[in-house]
Write an enzyme that holds these catalytic residues in place. Structure first.
Site, short mmCIF file in Angstrom:
data_model
loop_
_atom_site.label_atom_id
_atom_site.label_comp_id
_atom_site.label_asym_id
_atom_site.label_seq_id
_atom_site.Cartn_x
_atom_site.Cartn_y
_atom_site.Cartn_z
N HIS A 1 33.57 -38.66 60.33
CA HIS A 1 34.92 -39.21 60.48
C HIS A 1 35.75 -38.32 61.38
O HIS A 1 35.60 -37.10 61.40
CB HIS A 1 35.61 -39.34 59.11
CG HIS A 1 35.64 -38.06 58.33
ND1 HIS A 1 34.55 -37.58 57.63
CD2 HIS A 1 36.62 -37.15 58.15
CE1 HIS A 1 34.86 -36.45 57.06
NE2 HIS A 1 36.12 -36.15 57.35
N HIS B 1 39.63 -37.14 62.17
CA HIS B 1 41.01 -37.07 61.70
C HIS B 1 41.92 -37.29 62.91
O HIS B 1 41.74 -36.65 63.95
CB HIS B 1 41.34 -35.68 61.15
CG HIS B 1 40.56 -35.29 59.93
ND1 HIS B 1 41.08 -35.35 58.66
CD2 HIS B 1 39.29 -34.84 59.80
CE1 HIS B 1 40.17 -34.93 57.80
NE2 HIS B 1 39.08 -34.61 58.46
P1 5GP Z 1 36.83 -33.45 55.81
O1 5GP Z 1 37.23 -32.14 55.22
O2 5GP Z 1 35.52 -33.94 55.25
O3 5GP Z 1 36.86 -33.43 57.31
O4 5GP Z 1 37.97 -34.46 55.40
C1 5GP Z 1 37.87 -35.38 54.36
C2 5GP Z 1 39.20 -36.08 54.24
O5 5GP Z 1 39.03 -37.22 53.44
C3 5GP Z 1 40.29 -35.23 53.60
O6 5GP Z 1 41.39 -35.07 54.50
C4 5GP Z 1 40.67 -36.01 52.34
O7 5GP Z 1 42.06 -35.98 52.08
C5 5GP Z 1 40.18 -37.41 52.66
N1 5GP Z 1 39.78 -38.17 51.50
C6 5GP Z 1 38.95 -37.73 50.50
N2 5GP Z 1 38.76 -38.71 49.59
C7 5GP Z 1 39.48 -39.79 50.02
C8 5GP Z 1 39.67 -41.10 49.48
O8 5GP Z 1 39.14 -41.48 48.43
N3 5GP Z 1 40.47 -41.94 50.19
C9 5GP Z 1 41.06 -41.56 51.37
N4 5GP Z 1 41.85 -42.47 51.96
N5 5GP Z 1 40.90 -40.32 51.89
C10 5GP Z 1 40.11 -39.45 51.22
#
Ligand code: 5GP
Ligand code: ZN
Length: 144
Positions: free
Chosen positions: A101, A103
């Site tokens: 993903h 951001h």
């Molecule tokens: P990573 O650290 O893997 O790059 O980011 C994961 C992101 O996913 C985090 O910013 C977190 O807030 C978001 N996130 C985690 N669980 C959920 C969820 O159930 N729904 C949504 N909309 N975002 C999520």
């Protein structure tokens, strides 16, 4: 194929709710549940790939073609002056959800978001050359 117990696969499949702002056959975008700033959007491939280095290039291109328009929309909708596009790839790089993903984080001057590192240096020009050479060699052998 969906990843076992993957939160983003569940969102893609509509099994858990999310505030979706855009969808295509290859990707969806929805609000991050814990935004760095309001309007923080996640652009997520529909198919489950844990890390970016494993995605077939053509699929990646299809999934990402909306990134410029999405970035523009997030900035206009939030009144942001800029945007960080961040992809955390692998646990050591801060990836928590093992489903690729991006951001999209809207930025304003003076906000509290920190995305930064200390600028480093190479030991000498030989290290620059050998580092680039190793990457060029990796691109020409094996992998994708
Ligand atoms: P990573 O650290 O893997 O790059 O980011 C994961 C992101 O996913 C985090 O910013 C977190 O807030 C978001 N996130 C985690 N669980 C959920 C969820 O159930 N729904 C949504 N909309 N975002 C999520
Ligand atoms: Zn997944």
């Amino acid at each position: 194929m969906a990843g076992a117990d993957c939160v983003f696969c569940k969102i893609v499949q509509g099994q858990i709710p999310a505030e979706i702002v855009w969808q295509s056959p290859w990707a969806i975008a929805f609000l991050d549940i814990n935004p760095a700033n309001p309007g923080h959007v996640l652009l997520v491939l529909r198919e489950h790939y844990a890390t970016v280095d494993t995605i077939p290039p053509a699929l990646f291109g299809s999934a990402l073609q909306e990134l410029p328009r999405l970035a523009d929309a997030v900035m206009r909708a939030t009144g942001a002056e800029g945007l960080n596009v961040v992809l955390n790839n692998g646990k050591v790089a801060g990836q928590v959800i093992d489903h690729v993903h991006f951001h999209l984080i809207p930025r304003r001057s003076g906000d509290s978001v920190t995305i930064r590192w200390e600028p480093g240096t190479y030991r000498d020009s030989a290290e620059v050359t050998s580092t680039a050479e190793r990457i060029r060699a990796a691109l020409s052998t094996g992998g994708q």
